[in-house]
Write an enzyme that holds these catalytic residues in place. Structure first.
Site, PDB file in Angstrom:
ATOM      1  N   GLY A  43     -19.724  -4.325   5.361  1.00 34.95           N
ATOM      2  CA  GLY A  43     -18.215  -4.292   5.066  1.00 34.95           C
ATOM      3  C   GLY A  43     -17.492  -5.502   5.998  1.00 34.95           C
ATOM      4  CB  ALA A  44     -17.160  -8.512   6.372  1.00 35.30           C
ATOM      5  CB  SER A  52     -23.928  -6.429   4.393  1.00 35.94           C
ATOM      6  OG  SER A  52     -22.981  -7.341   4.497  1.00 35.94           O
ATOM      7  CB  ALA A  53     -21.129  -5.808   8.793  1.00 36.72           C
ATOM      8  CG  ASP A  76     -28.285 -10.889   0.362  1.00 39.03           C
ATOM      9  OD1 ASP A  76     -27.462 -10.040  -0.198  1.00 39.03           O
ATOM     10  OD2 ASP A  76     -29.318 -10.502   1.111  1.00 39.03           O
ATOM     11  CG  HIS A 106     -24.083  -9.469  -0.103  1.00 42.65           C
ATOM     12  ND1 HIS A 106     -25.008  -9.737   0.788  1.00 42.65           N
ATOM     13  CD2 HIS A 106     -23.014  -8.895   0.520  1.00 42.65           C
ATOM     14  CE1 HIS A 106     -24.614  -9.133   1.847  1.00 42.65           C
ATOM     15  NE2 HIS A 106     -23.524  -8.718   1.854  1.00 42.65           N
TER      16      HIS A 106
END
Ligand SMILES: *[C@@H]1O[C@H](CO)[C@@H](O)[C@H](O)[C@H]1NC(C)=O
Ligand SMILES: *[C@@H]1O[C@H](CO)[C@@H](O)[C@H](O)[C@H]1NC(C)=O
Ligand SMILES: *[C@@H]1O[C@H](CO)[C@@H](O)[C@H](O)[C@H]1NC(C)=O
Ligand SMILES: *[C@@H]1O[C@H](CO)[C@@H](O)[C@H](O)[C@H]1NC(C)=O
Length: 560
Positions: free
Chosen positions: A124-125, A211-212, A339, A453
């Site tokens: 979630g960045a 991701s994050a 992605d 992604h």
């Protein structure tokens, strides 16, 4: 009479045939009681939701041990997510009291013992997300029941602080940053100390994330604080070397946040004192992303600013200089074949539209991505990415090239370098590489789009089994393959060996051989290939990185 007898026998048999359950479990903070979920004949999963692994954290402080409780804590509901902006970024949700984790324990006829443990870090960045995020069709996307039941592993999902509250930093000891990484560390440490009581083996912990969350896993691997804490790690679509995963100018960002909450002062200490007294909701809103600020100048990646920092402590040095710390862990890593498509679609919207994508737009994107290296980088990257275009490239090829550029730059190349640095430093620990390339299931996207992604997660968490109506049998095949490889790896350090059969042997990635498996619903011996996009990996990691820097981040800041 006879009928009644049979019925009675059936009832007796049925109650005896239900799986074992844990009931009340003693942890270091006190007793917890979860709920048993039936998953099949003689099978169930014990689920504990909202177990505290640390106390309510102080603002921009490391997490502290939980003081404990008396009586039995009912662990049957998820706790609130950490304070964050909503997806639409119009308001905040969540709480500062958010350091909780959830545990999924598979059971058979007798109580499980010594199971491998898999700890999941959500993505979630570094801005949003939660351990129980994305409940669209019933359970959360990250619900661990299917993985636990099918793979015979304990799944743990954990919360950590995100956004301003998780990552604001002055780049020095006043606000060191990385609070979210410390939360993750506290959660993994709690699992190590307590998981035996749930039937887990504390010497067999694998951390995994996307991701994050994958970049977080990577940072945990590189930190000197993780020595001996876990055994293996999996990163899906993100590593600490990803250009979006590290904030190199944290003070610049902190000043922006200060401006937006009315704390701007010429004296830095006064500014920090003001920030420390500010309302967490206002501070959280100040961390939101404003895509409109781009105005065709930058790229989405530039807006992902709240991220880990080199703090001289948890992350003592440049991530690329810390791979000796990672050498102790078995490592499995990969990316989705598209992605970067999500990001490409914002930076060059025409790739998803009927409108043509022009050659100038492709050059423009490269210029924005490579701006710190100036004109030489534009020309060299353009020639690398157009070498297979011919004289009159089809639109689909031009558009796909845009997605490839962002996938390579943001995800694929950094992951390949991380795999190489891991394999080159390892003595004994295994390294495995994959490319997830199942065709997208997102409706309305052009036909050339493969795996977007995050699209890997629904298969890994077994959604084609838990919500069968919205999937086809091929999706269940794929889901079974991923759960088998991932949980085998957690059990033995080798995705091929363990309790689950796999469709094709996945060879290890070594210093001199770089195989990878292509993961999709049709896996055969032809799914093993070598040297993933090596010409592009070589371009970005050698040619591009040796070009002189013409503009630094700090100079950029001054211009804005
Ligand atoms: C990890 O778990 C597997 C399967 O239970 C077991 O064979 C292995 O010995 C365990 N490893 C350690 C270090 O305990
Ligand atoms: C091992 O990792 C270090 C960083 O810790 C890196 O500088 C070095 O190049 C790696 N060794 C090899 C043989 O790649
Ligand atoms: C794309 O095409 C539509 C009409 O087909 C047009 O209205 C729009 O302005 C175009 N967008 C761009 C960015 O050229
Ligand atoms: C890893 O080692 C191989 C073989 O020596 C070398 O070719 C490669 O460049 C190294 N990778 C990195 C990232 O250092």
């Amino acid at each position: 009479m006879k009928m009644k007898m049979v019925l009675l026998l059936v009832l007796v048999w049925m109650s005896a045939a239900s799986a074992a359950k844990l009931g009340v479990v003693q942890t270091e903070g006190g007793q917890v009681e979860g709920k048993s979920h039936w998953t099949g004949l003689l099978r169930s999963v014990d689920v504990f939701k909202g177990v505290p692994f640390a106390d309510v954290p102080g603002k921009w402080e490391k997490p502290k041990p939980h003081p404990g409780w008396s009586g039995v804590l009912k662990a049957t509901e998820y706790r609130e997510r950490c304070l964050q902006v909503t997806l639409l970024q119009t308001k905040t949700q969540g709480s500062e009291d958010c350091l909780y984790l959830n545990i999924f324990v598979p059971q058979g006829l007798t109580l499980s013992t010594n199971l491998p443990v898999m700890v999941y870090l959500f993505g979630g960045a570094f801005l949003l997300g939660a351990s129980n995020d994305l409940a669209i069709l019933g359970d959360s996307l990250y619900d661990g029941k299917e993985m636990a039941d099918r793979g015979g592993v304990i799944v743990v999902t954990v919360n950590y602080r995100v956004g301003t509250m998780g990552f604001l930093s002055t780049g020095d000891s006043r606000l060191p940053g990385n609070y979210g990484l410390w939360d993750q560390h506290a959660a993994i440490s709690w699992v190590r100390r307590n998981i035996r009581a749930f039937g887990g083996n504390p010497d067999n912990i694998t951390i995994f994330g996307q991701s994050a969350g994958a970049a977080s896993v990577s940072f945990q691997m590189l930190s000197p604080y993780s020595k001996g804490l876990f055994r293996r790690a999996i990163t899906q679509g993100g590593v600490a070397l990803s250009p979006w995963a590290l904030q190199r100018n944290p003070m610049g960002l902190t000043k922006k946040v200060a401006r937006s909450v009315g704390c701007w002062r010429t004296d830095e200490d006064e500014m920090i004192a003001c920030l420390k007294m500010s309302d967490p909701v206002g501070l959280t809103m100040a961390g939101k992303i404003n895509v409109l600020l781009l105005l065709g100048k930058g790229v989405v990646m530039d807006l992902l600013e709240l991220a880990p920092v080199i703090d001289g402590d948890f992350i003592p040095d440049e991530p690329s200089q810390l791979f000796h710390n990672a050498a102790q862990f078995d490592y499995l890593a990969g990316v989705n074949s598209m992605d970067g498509h999500l990001f490409a679609g914002v930076d060059v919207p025409s790739i998803n539209q009927k409108n043509a994508t022009s050659v100038d737009q492709v050059r423009g994107l490269l210029a924005r991505l490579t701006k710190e290296k100036g004109a030489a980088a534009i020309d060299s990257s353009y020639s690398v990415y157009t070498s297979n275009w011919g004289l009159a490239p089809e639109q689909d090829l031009v558009k796909k090239t845009v997605a490839d550029i962002e996938t390579d730059f943001l995800f694929l190349v950094p992951t390949q370098i991380a795999l190489q640095l891991h394999a080159n430093n390892s003595s004994g620990a295994g390294t495995y590489s994959y490319l997830f390339n199942m065709k997208t299931r997102i409706p309305g996207l052009p036909s050339w789009v493969e795996a977007e992604h995050s699209e890997d997660l629904q298969y890994l968490f077994g959604k084609p089994f838990s919500t069968p109506l919205v999937y086809f049998p091929r999706h269940r095949d794929l889901s079974g393959y991923m759960i088998a490889y991932w949980t085998n790896f957690a059990r033995t350090g080798d995705p091929n060996r363990g309790d689950s059969r796999v469709p094709v042997t996945w060879p290890p990635f070594t210093k001199y051989h770089r195989p990878y498996v292509a993961i999709n619903h049709q896996m055969t011996k032809y799914s093993v290939n070598y040297d993933l996009r090596s010409e592009y990996v070589s371009y970005w990691s050698r040619t591009y990185s040796s070009l002189p820097t013409v503009r630094t981040v700090e100079e950029e800041e001054k211009e804005v």
